[in-house]
Design a protein around this motif. Structure first.
Motif, PDB file in Angstrom:
ATOM      1  N   MET A 120     -32.793 -34.352 -20.175  1.00  0.00           N
ATOM      2  CA  MET A 120     -33.188 -33.157 -19.735  1.00  0.00           C
ATOM      3  C   MET A 120     -33.150 -31.944 -20.709  1.00  0.00           C
ATOM      4  N   TRP A 124     -35.204 -28.581 -24.059  1.00  0.00           N
ATOM      5  CA  TRP A 124     -35.246 -27.271 -23.736  1.00  0.00           C
ATOM      6  C   TRP A 124     -34.501 -26.526 -25.187  1.00  0.00           C
ATOM      7  N   GLY A 147     -32.653 -26.889  -8.851  1.00  0.00           N
ATOM      8  CA  GLY A 147     -32.688 -28.363  -9.813  1.00  0.00           C
ATOM      9  C   GLY A 147     -32.146 -27.889 -11.310  1.00  0.00           C
ATOM     10  N   CYS A 149     -30.111 -28.309 -13.249  1.00  0.00           N
ATOM     11  CA  CYS A 149     -29.319 -29.387 -14.194  1.00  0.00           C
ATOM     12  C   CYS A 149     -28.472 -28.980 -14.903  1.00  0.00           C
ATOM     13  N   ASP A 170     -27.899 -27.217  -7.786  1.00  0.00           N
ATOM     14  CA  ASP A 170     -28.388 -28.446  -7.905  1.00  0.00           C
ATOM     15  C   ASP A 170     -27.270 -29.075  -7.048  1.00  0.00           C
ATOM     16  N   VAL A 174     -24.131 -33.068 -10.140  1.00  0.00           N
ATOM     17  CA  VAL A 174     -24.943 -32.639 -11.286  1.00  0.00           C
ATOM     18  C   VAL A 174     -24.222 -31.416 -11.642  1.00  0.00           C
ATOM     19  N   GLY A 195     -25.632 -27.753  -3.697  1.00  0.00           N
ATOM     20  CA  GLY A 195     -26.323 -28.026  -2.603  1.00  0.00           C
ATOM     21  C   GLY A 195     -27.797 -29.095  -2.578  1.00  0.00           C
ATOM     22  N   ASP A 196     -28.421 -29.167  -1.594  1.00  0.00           N
ATOM     23  CA  ASP A 196     -29.471 -30.111  -1.377  1.00  0.00           C
ATOM     24  C   ASP A 196     -30.706 -29.024  -1.088  1.00  0.00           C
ATOM     25  N   PHE A 197     -31.569 -29.138  -1.959  1.00  0.00           N
ATOM     26  CA  PHE A 197     -32.594 -28.148  -1.665  1.00  0.00           C
ATOM     27  C   PHE A 197     -33.644 -28.238  -0.609  1.00  0.00           C
ATOM     28  N   ALA A 211     -38.094 -25.930 -12.619  1.00  0.00           N
ATOM     29  CA  ALA A 211     -38.661 -26.559 -13.673  1.00  0.00           C
ATOM     30  C   ALA A 211     -38.839 -28.286 -13.622  1.00  0.00           C
ATOM     31  N   ARG A 212     -39.746 -28.578 -13.801  1.00  0.00           N
ATOM     32  CA  ARG A 212     -39.806 -30.344 -13.612  1.00  0.00           C
ATOM     33  C   ARG A 212     -39.321 -30.727 -12.377  1.00  0.00           C
ATOM     34  N   ILE A 213     -39.467 -29.988 -11.448  1.00  0.00           N
ATOM     35  CA  ILE A 213     -39.114 -30.447  -9.952  1.00  0.00           C
ATOM     36  C   ILE A 213     -40.050 -31.046  -9.257  1.00  0.00           C
TER      37      ILE A 213
END
Ligand SMILES: C[S@@+](CC[C@H](N)C(=O)[O-])C[C@H]1O[C@@H](n2cnc3c(N)ncnc32)[C@H](O)[C@@H]1O
Length: 305
Positions: A120, A124, A147, A149, A170, A174, A195-197, A211-213
């Protein structure tokens, strides 16, 4: 044509070679399913639904496979009564009998997770600046990278916008790896939020980066997440989507077509057109939707509350 310094450093060749893997997978999957034989036997153009029915495959997956094959010029696609019909070209791939294995969903051990995070992170190194500066994000002082990462985009944000702080949100595992291997504790403008979004409250922020979610998720799940983002976003704030955008007519870019097919085996999501993201954003309440194509793999969409 003039070549900028940035163009010189963009490793197009390496990225093309990486794409080669996805191209092989696409070709072998089409052969194994009998797509070319089926189209040839039909002796007329077929819709994705007809191909799917004939092969006993899912319509969505078949549509993506046909789209990627068209991008690879193994098929042509004709428009007929507002419907896309696939036609086989002069291609004889049916002798290829290599076995195609699907990639396992999810990331298991710590070692696998670290590999995934490096993967991932790697893109970038090449194009984080393009997406982070696609819009002027100076007005957004409190940024959450949902997220986030490895924190690659968070780092780039703190470089490009010295007046802003970025929190990487995240899953706990992670965040733990990101702290340990990717983000220096010396970097005081980057913090973490475990956390869990989908399940947890999102803290208020001026800007949320996704981003890339959304490409990982169905339209329903994406809407669920965007609704939450909208509710938590401060008035005048915004959301920045970073994704590989498909052309509006679905004709490319080949990379996005291949990624979309790949998403089928790895996630429940898909790559989308800018108009599809705009629909999801509008439904969540966002306005002033602006799209910036970077000319590289990933593009940016900014929308405001
Ligand atoms: C495809 S990766 C993208 C990572 C990063 N945004 C980037 O572009 O490099 C998806 C990220 O979303 C995170 N994620 C997945 N489900 C999540 C959830 N329910 N809550 C928080 N993060 C989640 C994953 O852990 C992973 O870091």
């Amino acid at each position: 044509m003039s070549v900028t310094k940035d163009d010189e450093t963009y490793p197009r060749k390496i990225l093309q070679y990486m794409e080669g893997f996805l191209i092989s997978k696409t070709l072998f999957a089409a052969c194994e399913l009998g797509v070319f034989d089926h189209l040839e036997t039909a002796e007329r153009p077929l819709s994705a639904a007809e191909v799917a029915q004939g092969l006993g495959s899912s319509e969505d997956g078949t549509r993506r496979l046909l789209s990627a094959c068209a991008g690879l010029e193994l098929l042509t696609v004709q428009q007929c009564n507002n419907q896309e019909l696939a036609v086989v070209e002069v291609v004889r791939w049916r002798h290829v009998t290599l076995r195609v294995k699907t990639i396992p969903r999810g990331v298991g051990s710590d070692e696998e997770m670290l590999k995934f995070m490096h993967l991932m992170n790697s893109i970038w190194n090449i194009c984080s600046k393009d997406v982070v500066t696609a819009f002027d994000l100076t007005p957004f002082k409190i940024i959450y990278d949902l997220g986030g990462c490895s924190g690659a985009l968070a780092k780039q944000c703190t470089v490009a916008y010295p007046g802003s702080t970025v929190t990487i949100f995240d899953l706990p595992k992670v965040v733990h790896m990101s702290r340990k291997y990717f983000v220096s504790s010396q970097d005081k403008r980057i913090s973490f939020h475990e956390g869990d979004f989908f399940k947890d409250e999102l803290p208020e922020a001026n800007l949320y980066i996704l981003a890339r979610i959304l490409h990982d998720w169905t339209d329903e799940r994406s809407s669920e997440l965007l609704d939450k983002v909208y509710r938590s976003c401060s008035p005048g704030g915004g959301v920045l989507l970073v994704e590989a955008l498909l052309h509006e007519d679905g004709s490319g870019p080949l990379t996005a077509q291949l990624y979309s097919l790949n998403m089928l085996v790895q996630t429940e999501g898909r790559e989308r057109k800018a108009s599809e993201y705009a629909c999801l954003l509008t439904a969540a309440g966002f306005t002033n939707i602006q799209v910036q194509r970077t000319g590289k793999i990933y593009d940016a969409i900014l929308a405001r509350k």
